[in-house]
Design a protein around this motif. Structure first.
Motif, mmCIF file in Angstrom:
data_model
loop_
_atom_site.group_PDB
_atom_site.id
_atom_site.type_symbol
_atom_site.label_atom_id
_atom_site.label_comp_id
_atom_site.label_asym_id
_atom_site.label_seq_id
_atom_site.Cartn_x
_atom_site.Cartn_y
_atom_site.Cartn_z
ATOM 1 N N ILE A 13 17.577 -2.653 -33.369
ATOM 2 C CA ILE A 13 16.460 -2.384 -32.487
ATOM 3 C C ILE A 13 15.402 -3.088 -32.898
ATOM 4 C CG2 ILE A 13 17.360 0.038 -32.355
ATOM 5 C CD1 ILE A 13 15.459 1.025 -34.190
ATOM 6 N N GLY A 14 15.096 -3.780 -34.114
ATOM 7 C CA GLY A 14 14.070 -4.759 -34.315
ATOM 8 C C GLY A 14 13.976 -5.953 -33.667
ATOM 9 N N CYS A 15 14.883 -6.831 -33.981
ATOM 10 C CA CYS A 15 14.862 -8.282 -33.379
ATOM 11 C C CYS A 15 15.381 -8.255 -31.916
ATOM 12 C CB CYS A 15 15.430 -9.087 -34.270
ATOM 13 S SG CYS A 15 17.267 -9.102 -34.771
ATOM 14 N N ARG A 16 16.384 -7.152 -31.790
ATOM 15 C CA ARG A 16 17.002 -7.157 -30.462
ATOM 16 C C ARG A 16 18.456 -8.130 -30.366
ATOM 17 N NH1 ARG A 16 17.326 -3.274 -28.016
ATOM 18 N NH2 ARG A 16 17.459 -3.828 -25.915
ATOM 19 N N LYS A 17 18.730 -8.877 -31.594
ATOM 20 C CA LYS A 17 19.936 -9.568 -31.398
ATOM 21 C C LYS A 17 21.407 -8.631 -31.802
ATOM 22 C CE LYS A 17 17.691 -13.789 -33.309
ATOM 23 N NZ LYS A 17 17.373 -14.603 -34.164
ATOM 24 N N ARG A 18 22.257 -9.015 -31.196
ATOM 25 C CA ARG A 18 23.508 -8.376 -31.203
ATOM 26 C C ARG A 18 24.048 -9.103 -32.476
ATOM 27 N NH1 ARG A 18 25.517 -5.672 -27.070
ATOM 28 N NH2 ARG A 18 27.727 -6.253 -27.381
ATOM 29 N N ALA A 19 24.868 -8.297 -33.310
ATOM 30 C CA ALA A 19 25.757 -8.442 -34.393
ATOM 31 C C ALA A 19 26.852 -7.371 -34.634
ATOM 32 C CB ALA A 19 24.780 -8.627 -35.758
ATOM 33 N N SER A 20 27.689 -7.840 -35.588
ATOM 34 C CA SER A 20 28.858 -6.981 -35.905
ATOM 35 C C SER A 20 28.370 -5.751 -36.485
ATOM 36 C CB SER A 20 29.915 -7.611 -36.886
ATOM 37 O OG SER A 20 30.557 -6.756 -37.605
ATOM 38 N N SER A 21 28.765 -4.570 -36.357
ATOM 39 C CA SER A 21 28.158 -3.246 -36.783
ATOM 40 C C SER A 21 28.342 -3.389 -38.483
ATOM 41 C CB SER A 21 28.944 -2.041 -36.056
ATOM 42 O OG SER A 21 30.332 -2.255 -36.546
ATOM 43 N N SER A 22 29.196 -4.356 -39.053
ATOM 44 C CA SER A 22 29.316 -4.173 -40.272
ATOM 45 C C SER A 22 28.164 -4.968 -41.079
ATOM 46 C CB SER A 22 30.619 -5.070 -40.857
ATOM 47 O OG SER A 22 30.552 -6.345 -40.440
ATOM 48 N N GLU A 23 27.474 -5.876 -40.198
ATOM 49 C CA GLU A 23 26.178 -6.414 -40.599
ATOM 50 C C GLU A 23 24.731 -5.776 -40.593
ATOM 51 O OE1 GLU A 23 25.685 -10.190 -38.779
ATOM 52 O OE2 GLU A 23 27.795 -10.740 -38.598
ATOM 53 N N LEU A 24 25.017 -4.607 -39.816
ATOM 54 C CA LEU A 24 23.845 -3.709 -39.430
ATOM 55 C C LEU A 24 23.742 -2.502 -40.274
ATOM 56 C CD1 LEU A 24 23.675 -4.402 -35.505
ATOM 57 C CD2 LEU A 24 22.126 -5.409 -37.093
ATOM 58 N N LEU A 25 22.741 -1.791 -40.496
ATOM 59 C CA LEU A 25 22.618 -0.739 -41.160
ATOM 60 C C LEU A 25 22.320 0.570 -40.076
ATOM 61 C CD1 LEU A 25 22.133 1.267 -43.728
ATOM 62 C CD2 LEU A 25 19.752 0.572 -43.331
ATOM 63 N N ARG A 26 23.264 1.402 -40.001
ATOM 64 C CA ARG A 26 23.297 2.580 -39.120
ATOM 65 C C ARG A 26 22.378 3.549 -39.666
ATOM 66 N NH1 ARG A 26 25.564 7.554 -37.650
ATOM 67 N NH2 ARG A 26 25.671 7.959 -35.348
ATOM 68 N N PHE A 27 21.399 4.274 -38.993
ATOM 69 C CA PHE A 27 20.659 5.295 -39.092
ATOM 70 C C PHE A 27 20.566 6.579 -38.005
ATOM 71 C CE2 PHE A 27 17.781 2.373 -36.990
ATOM 72 C CZ PHE A 27 16.952 3.358 -36.330
ATOM 73 N N VAL A 28 20.325 7.703 -38.336
ATOM 74 C CA VAL A 28 19.998 8.633 -37.673
ATOM 75 C C VAL A 28 18.737 9.444 -37.642
ATOM 76 C CG1 VAL A 28 22.598 9.122 -37.485
ATOM 77 C CG2 VAL A 28 21.487 10.481 -39.099
ATOM 78 N N ALA A 29 18.262 10.379 -36.889
ATOM 79 C CA ALA A 29 17.079 11.055 -36.875
ATOM 80 C C ALA A 29 17.612 12.548 -37.473
ATOM 81 C CB ALA A 29 16.413 11.118 -35.868
ATOM 82 N N ILE A 30 16.895 12.756 -38.339
ATOM 83 C CA ILE A 30 17.124 14.251 -38.944
ATOM 84 C C ILE A 30 15.501 15.003 -38.591
ATOM 85 C CG2 ILE A 30 17.340 16.009 -40.928
ATOM 86 C CD1 ILE A 30 19.718 14.002 -40.158
ATOM 87 N N GLU A 31 15.591 16.053 -38.054
ATOM 88 C CA GLU A 31 14.399 16.927 -37.632
ATOM 89 C C GLU A 31 13.810 17.505 -38.770
ATOM 90 O OE1 GLU A 31 12.635 19.683 -34.057
ATOM 91 O OE2 GLU A 31 14.901 19.450 -34.227
#
Length: 101
Positions: A13-31
């Motif tokens: 969501i920062g640089c908008r480049k596509r990459a393998s999910s293993s290279e990216l950090l997943r995060f979620v929103a907690i209210e």
């Protein structure tokens, strides 16, 4: 010859480049309160809810914050505390090679 399963591809969501999910950090929103959310890292990819992905790079985090991409990516409206996510990115940057943009 059997087909090799493809790795899932996600967009940072920062640089908008596509990459393998293993290279990216997943995060979620907690209210945390009404209209207040905390972006929490989900390295195990098991937390419930809609997740978004980000390169573990401070530059991508800064781009996402500047573009206000958290609300759009998670489909939520409100204020986002990115402190826990920033800590995870900082610790990942120390242990992993830098992401090239």
């Amino acid at each position: 010859m059997p087909a090799i399963p493809a790795m899932p591809v996600r967009t940072c969501i920062g640089c908008r480049k596509r990459a393998s999910s293993s290279e990216l950090l997943r995060f979620v929103a907690i209210e945390c309160g009404p209209g207040q959310f905390r972006a929490v890292p989900d390295p195990a990819r098991r937390r419930p809810g809609r997740g978004a992905h980000l390169h573990p790079d401070p530059a991508c985090l800064a781009l996402a914050e500047r573009r206000r991409a958290f609300g759009r990516a998670l489909r939520l409206t409100g204020v986002f505390d990115t402190g826990p996510l920033a800590e995870a990115v900082a610790s990942a940057t120390v242990t992993e090679p830098e992401h090239t943009q």
